[in-house]
Scaffold this active site. Structure first.
Site: not given
Length: 265
Positions: A163, A167
């Site tokens: 994750y 990002k």
């Protein structure tokens, strides 16, 4: 519509009246909140996602200025079909919100398939959507793209490597793309929320409590204590930030933190 010396709307039409926005991951959560904020500023909104039932329910609840399309943003054929279905719409705002949290585990316990799934939605999806909808914007010489990133792309978040890496990639994509299409009249920016109260964070707190043998409340309190304001941000605050960014015509290539002070700490 008139504006004051700062460019703020002072009367007349709503700031986004006459514009159509496309919001990915719009069937629930942040996507639905962003859609509500866009509607309140006068935009029409097309929401996309993989869950047709959720999309229909959200569109029905929010009213006639919301339409929906089923689309997996990680699938090039789905994105191409979406673009074709909207060929007669002037999409002047693209909000790339679709994203998944991915596994909560040490990197050595994460499978290649889990890694690829996170990057497929969180990064490849942004690439495919921008590639599909930017040409019409650049041809008109106007448009706005907002990519939803995360403060987790800029600071450590243990056991969340896919994750966080995805990002950070979105932030890098945003900065470079802004340089490519800014001269053609299109702004590209990213919004990096901190932890947003809701089901996703509740899941994370449950998993962290299980991992550490603590209570759910202790896991939440330990996480929130890292915020300067001592709380998480809300979905509606994220929606309000998106519309605020759209009212800032000089904003391009920027990444805006909305974290209740999580990065500052």
């Amino acid at each position: 519509m008139t504006t004051d010396a700062t460019g703020s709307v002072t009367g007349g039409a709503a700031p986004l009246e006459g514009r159509t926005a496309l919001v990915t991951g719009g069937g629930s959560g942040l996507g639905a909140a962003i859609t509500r904020a866009l509607l309140s500023d006068g935009a029409r909104v097309v929401i996309t996602g993989r869950n047709e039932r959720a999309l229909k329910e959200t569109a029905t609840r929010l009213g006639p200025d919301v339409t929906h399309r089923v689309c997996d943003v990680s699938d090039p054929s789905d994105v191409a079909a979406l673009a074709e279905s909207l060929a007669d719409e002037e999409i002047s705002i693209l909000v790339n919100n679709a994203g998944i949290a991915g596994p909560v585990a040490p990197l050595t316990d994460i499978s290649a398939d889990d890694w690829d799934e996170v990057f497929g939605i969180n990064v490849r999806g942004v690439f495919l959507m921008c590639r599909a909808f930017l040409p019409a914007m650049t041809a008109r010489g106007a448009g706005d793209v907002i990519n939803i990133a995360s403060v987790s792309g800029k600071r450590p978040l243990l056991r969340r490597t896919p994750y966080c890496a995805s990002k950070m990639a979105v932030i890098g994509l945003t900065a470079t793309l802004a340089g490519e299409v800014g001269p053609l009249g299109v702004t590209v920016n990213s919004l990096s929320p901190g932890p947003v109260s809701g089901p996703r964070m509740e899941r994370n707190f449950r998993l962290e409590a299980e991992r550490t043998g603590s209570s759910y409340q202790e896991a939440e309190a330990a996480f929130v204590s890292r915020s300067a304001l001592g709380r998480m941000v809300t979905e509606d605050e994220v929606g309000a930030a998106v519309t605020a960014m759209l009212r800032m015509p000089g904003l391009c290539g920027a990444d805006i933190d909305l974290s209740a002070g999580m990065v500052a700490r």
